[in-house]
Design a protein around this motif. Sequence first.
Motif, PDB file in Angstrom:
ATOM      1  N   TYR A  49      93.401 -38.498 -60.039  1.00  9.67           N
ATOM      2  CA  TYR A  49      94.352 -38.433 -61.151  1.00  9.67           C
ATOM      3  C   TYR A  49      94.617 -39.830 -61.714  1.00  9.67           C
ATOM      4  CZ  TYR A  49      98.442 -37.326 -63.938  1.00  9.67           C
ATOM      5  OH  TYR A  49      99.313 -37.179 -65.002  1.00  9.67           O
ATOM      6  N   MET A  50      94.816 -40.805 -60.842  1.00  8.33           N
ATOM      7  CA  MET A  50      95.041 -42.175 -61.289  1.00  8.33           C
ATOM      8  C   MET A  50      93.853 -42.695 -62.096  1.00  8.33           C
ATOM      9  SD  MET A  50      96.720 -43.546 -57.726  1.00  8.33           S
ATOM     10  CE  MET A  50      96.563 -45.291 -58.092  1.00  8.33           C
ATOM     11  N   ASP A  51      92.649 -42.247 -61.741  1.00  6.29           N
ATOM     12  CA  ASP A  51      91.434 -42.657 -62.447  1.00  6.29           C
ATOM     13  C   ASP A  51      91.234 -41.917 -63.765  1.00  6.29           C
ATOM     14  OD1 ASP A  51      90.813 -44.433 -60.420  1.00  6.29           O
ATOM     15  OD2 ASP A  51      89.508 -43.015 -59.360  1.00  6.29           O
ATOM     16  N   GLY A  52      92.110 -40.941 -64.066  1.00 10.41           N
ATOM     17  CA  GLY A  52      91.982 -40.180 -65.299  1.00 10.41           C
ATOM     18  C   GLY A  52      90.941 -39.093 -65.239  1.00 10.41           C
ATOM     19  N   ALA A 309     114.634 -36.037 -63.963  1.00 16.75           N
ATOM     20  CA  ALA A 309     115.423 -36.952 -64.807  1.00 16.75           C
ATOM     21  C   ALA A 309     114.843 -38.358 -64.740  1.00 16.75           C
ATOM     22  CB  ALA A 309     116.879 -36.947 -64.357  1.00 16.75           C
ATOM     23  N   TRP A 310     114.429 -38.791 -63.552  1.00 15.98           N
ATOM     24  CA  TRP A 310     113.805 -40.112 -63.424  1.00 15.98           C
ATOM     25  C   TRP A 310     112.502 -40.171 -64.232  1.00 15.98           C
ATOM     26  CZ3 TRP A 310     114.272 -40.655 -57.360  1.00 15.98           C
ATOM     27  CH2 TRP A 310     115.610 -40.959 -57.038  1.00 15.98           C
ATOM     28  N   GLN A 311     111.714 -39.094 -64.154  1.00 18.65           N
ATOM     29  CA  GLN A 311     110.457 -39.063 -64.904  1.00 18.65           C
ATOM     30  C   GLN A 311     110.709 -39.124 -66.408  1.00 18.65           C
ATOM     31  OE1 GLN A 311     107.369 -39.396 -64.582  1.00 18.65           O
ATOM     32  NE2 GLN A 311     106.483 -38.459 -66.402  1.00 18.65           N
ATOM     33  N   LEU A 321     108.223 -50.890 -71.059  1.00 23.46           N
ATOM     34  CA  LEU A 321     107.706 -51.307 -69.755  1.00 23.46           C
ATOM     35  C   LEU A 321     106.264 -51.799 -69.835  1.00 23.46           C
ATOM     36  CD1 LEU A 321     109.114 -48.491 -67.424  1.00 23.46           C
ATOM     37  CD2 LEU A 321     109.658 -50.920 -67.268  1.00 23.46           C
ATOM     38  N   GLN A 322     105.448 -51.163 -70.662  1.00 26.82           N
ATOM     39  CA  GLN A 322     104.031 -51.519 -70.700  1.00 26.82           C
ATOM     40  C   GLN A 322     103.778 -52.891 -71.316  1.00 26.82           C
ATOM     41  OE1 GLN A 322     101.533 -48.965 -73.090  1.00 26.82           O
ATOM     42  NE2 GLN A 322     103.111 -48.707 -74.646  1.00 26.82           N
ATOM     43  N   LYS A 323     104.801 -53.492 -71.891  1.00 27.07           N
ATOM     44  CA  LYS A 323     104.662 -54.877 -72.370  1.00 27.07           C
ATOM     45  C   LYS A 323     104.508 -55.840 -71.204  1.00 27.07           C
ATOM     46  CE  LYS A 323     107.406 -53.984 -76.544  1.00 27.07           C
ATOM     47  NZ  LYS A 323     108.665 -54.297 -77.271  1.00 27.07           N
ATOM     48  N   ASN A 324     104.945 -55.415 -70.019  1.00 26.88           N
ATOM     49  CA  ASN A 324     104.740 -56.184 -68.798  1.00 26.88           C
ATOM     50  C   ASN A 324     103.348 -55.841 -68.275  1.00 26.88           C
ATOM     51  OD1 ASN A 324     104.727 -57.149 -66.128  1.00 26.88           O
ATOM     52  ND2 ASN A 324     106.945 -56.864 -65.914  1.00 26.88           N
ATOM     53  N   GLU A 325     102.492 -56.824 -68.154  1.00 27.50           N
ATOM     54  CA  GLU A 325     101.084 -56.575 -67.832  1.00 27.50           C
ATOM     55  C   GLU A 325     100.871 -55.903 -66.480  1.00 27.50           C
ATOM     56  OE1 GLU A 325     100.083 -61.058 -66.077  1.00 27.50           O
ATOM     57  OE2 GLU A 325      99.269 -60.403 -68.002  1.00 27.50           O
ATOM     58  N   LYS A 326     101.842 -55.972 -65.570  1.00 30.72           N
ATOM     59  CA  LYS A 326     101.644 -55.326 -64.263  1.00 30.72           C
ATOM     60  C   LYS A 326     101.801 -53.817 -64.342  1.00 30.72           C
ATOM     61  CE  LYS A 326     106.383 -56.196 -62.633  1.00 30.72           C
ATOM     62  NZ  LYS A 326     107.195 -56.898 -61.621  1.00 30.72           N
ATOM     63  N   TYR A 327     102.378 -53.307 -65.431  1.00 35.40           N
ATOM     64  CA  TYR A 327     102.527 -51.868 -65.607  1.00 35.40           C
ATOM     65  C   TYR A 327     101.442 -51.378 -66.579  1.00 35.40           C
ATOM     66  CZ  TYR A 327     107.212 -52.963 -63.778  1.00 35.40           C
ATOM     67  OH  TYR A 327     108.270 -53.421 -63.029  1.00 35.40           O
ATOM     68  N   ASP A 328     100.245 -51.153 -66.050  1.00 37.68           N
ATOM     69  CA  ASP A 328      99.140 -50.695 -66.897  1.00 37.68           C
ATOM     70  C   ASP A 328      99.061 -49.171 -66.866  1.00 37.68           C
ATOM     71  OD1 ASP A 328      98.139 -50.146 -64.372  1.00 37.68           O
ATOM     72  OD2 ASP A 328      96.580 -51.678 -64.438  1.00 37.68           O
ATOM     73  N   PHE A 331      98.938 -47.625 -63.448  1.00 37.62           N
ATOM     74  CA  PHE A 331     100.264 -47.595 -62.822  1.00 37.62           C
ATOM     75  C   PHE A 331     101.077 -46.430 -63.386  1.00 37.62           C
ATOM     76  CE2 PHE A 331     104.779 -48.447 -62.709  1.00 37.62           C
ATOM     77  CZ  PHE A 331     104.983 -48.874 -61.406  1.00 37.62           C
ATOM     78  N   ARG A 332     100.996 -46.232 -64.700  1.00 35.32           N
ATOM     79  CA  ARG A 332     101.753 -45.130 -65.319  1.00 35.32           C
ATOM     80  C   ARG A 332     101.353 -43.793 -64.713  1.00 35.32           C
ATOM     81  NH1 ARG A 332     101.662 -43.426 -71.766  1.00 35.32           N
ATOM     82  NH2 ARG A 332     103.504 -42.077 -71.714  1.00 35.32           N
ATOM     83  N   ARG A 333     100.056 -43.579 -64.548  1.00 32.30           N
ATOM     84  CA  ARG A 333      99.589 -42.317 -63.978  1.00 32.30           C
ATOM     85  C   ARG A 333      99.976 -42.215 -62.505  1.00 32.30           C
ATOM     86  NH1 ARG A 333      96.076 -39.395 -67.159  1.00 32.30           N
ATOM     87  NH2 ARG A 333      95.198 -38.353 -65.329  1.00 32.30           N
ATOM     88  N   MET A 334      99.938 -43.327 -61.773  1.00 27.00           N
ATOM     89  CA  MET A 334     100.357 -43.328 -60.379  1.00 27.00           C
ATOM     90  C   MET A 334     101.829 -42.946 -60.262  1.00 27.00           C
ATOM     91  SD  MET A 334     100.516 -46.538 -57.693  1.00 27.00           S
ATOM     92  CE  MET A 334     102.011 -47.220 -58.465  1.00 27.00           C
ATOM     93  N   TRP A 335     102.665 -43.556 -61.089  1.00 28.54           N
ATOM     94  CA  TRP A 335     104.102 -43.315 -61.005  1.00 28.54           C
ATOM     95  C   TRP A 335     104.449 -41.888 -61.440  1.00 28.54           C
ATOM     96  CZ3 TRP A 335     106.462 -46.687 -58.146  1.00 28.54           C
ATOM     97  CH2 TRP A 335     107.860 -46.705 -58.085  1.00 28.54           C
ATOM     98  N   ARG A 336     103.754 -41.405 -62.452  1.00 27.60           N
ATOM     99  CA  ARG A 336     103.962 -40.025 -62.898  1.00 27.60           C
ATOM    100  C   ARG A 336     103.569 -39.050 -61.788  1.00 27.60           C
ATOM    101  NH1 ARG A 336     100.231 -38.965 -67.534  1.00 27.60           N
ATOM    102  NH2 ARG A 336     101.790 -40.012 -68.848  1.00 27.60           N
ATOM    103  N   TYR A 337     102.449 -39.312 -61.135  1.00 29.32           N
ATOM    104  CA  TYR A 337     101.993 -38.456 -60.037  1.00 29.32           C
ATOM    105  C   TYR A 337     103.019 -38.445 -58.914  1.00 29.32           C
ATOM    106  CZ  TYR A 337      98.477 -36.372 -56.886  1.00 29.32           C
ATOM    107  OH  TYR A 337      97.785 -35.539 -56.045  1.00 29.32           O
TER     108      TYR A 337
END
Length: 372
Positions: A49-52, A309-311, A321-328, A331-337
């Motif tokens: 999932y993280m790999d799309g 609610a957090w999601q 958040l994505q303006k911060n380069e560490k949140y690519d 990461f978005r897919r990892m956090w959503r998962y």
Amino acid sequence: MSARDFAEELLNKADIKINGDRPWDLQLHNDTTINRALAYGNLGLGEAYMDGHWDAEQLDVFFEKLLRAKVAKQISPSRLFFHVIKNRWFNRQSKRRSWEVGQKHYDIGNDLYQSMLDKRMVYTCAYWAQASDLDTAQEHKLELTCRKLGLKPGMRILDVGCGWGSFMKYAAENYGVECVGVTISKEQVAMGQELCEGLPVEFRLQDYRELNEEFDAIVSLGMFEHVGPKNHRTYMEVVNRCLKEDGLFLLHTIGRNVGGTMPDPWIEKYIFPNGELPSIGQVGKAAENLFVVEDLHNFGASYDKTLMAWQQNFEQHWPELQKNEKYDERFRRMWRYYLLSCAGAFRARDIQLWQWVLSKQGVPGHYQRPSI
């Protein structure tokens, strides 16, 4: 039978189709996903999932259906032998290793948690019985916790795993108590001290095993999941020696229905290193001859709403958040998962949320659980 045929047969038991037209159906973008999931279980599925390599519009419903149908029990991942051995034989939550979750999870960035959490920065399950929004539900959880502990002005309270100090700040402001909180996160201490400035609240960057002083009451919200079964008894002994004879201890923890099962390998690798959920039996065994269990309150269904609610907050603030380069995007897919798979697990009642109230000698007469 081919791997795809086997996967389709399993998913059909959960009312999930590959490339179906319902929002919880699995949309397959890469055929290697099936083999990864069969070989590595949720670790392979999550990494794919993280790999799309696959999607589901309603990922939370996808996992709710999987768990209700107990699909995972029908798969024996062939490449997780080392994971099993490591969890059975090693103390993964030793003093030396206890700092890892702070560095890899809680120190990711306060900007992430400010975007995702409520205004009080509470990173534990909210209480939704009488609430319709996250801020209110978290305030109700904090108030319920204070009432269960019977807080009174002048008391000195210990918070084991204090986070950014949300409970301590609330208790100090509303109940006139003094608080000491311990955490293994440098970022939480730095921000917590700012949030609690001017209040009788002390933050310590400290392992819980180093505590050795007396308090009127002790609270631990969402930290016991990091203790591990090899240390459950030590944890209870620490709390016992730090609690006054007539004091109360409130333990708020996620728990699983069956003891002795292995931690989820994807959650352990990407979200909570060395984490392990306890069972009721494990908590009870650790407390034997140290505490009287006065009350056990399960409101695990509330964690589903909390995670959703957090999601919602996370997605709403993603453009910033994505303006911060560490949140690519990975990461978005990892956090959503992470958020949505856990929401599905609580909705399926595969895991629970318990608040235990314990005393050293037993409350005279009986303990009466307060309400909101």
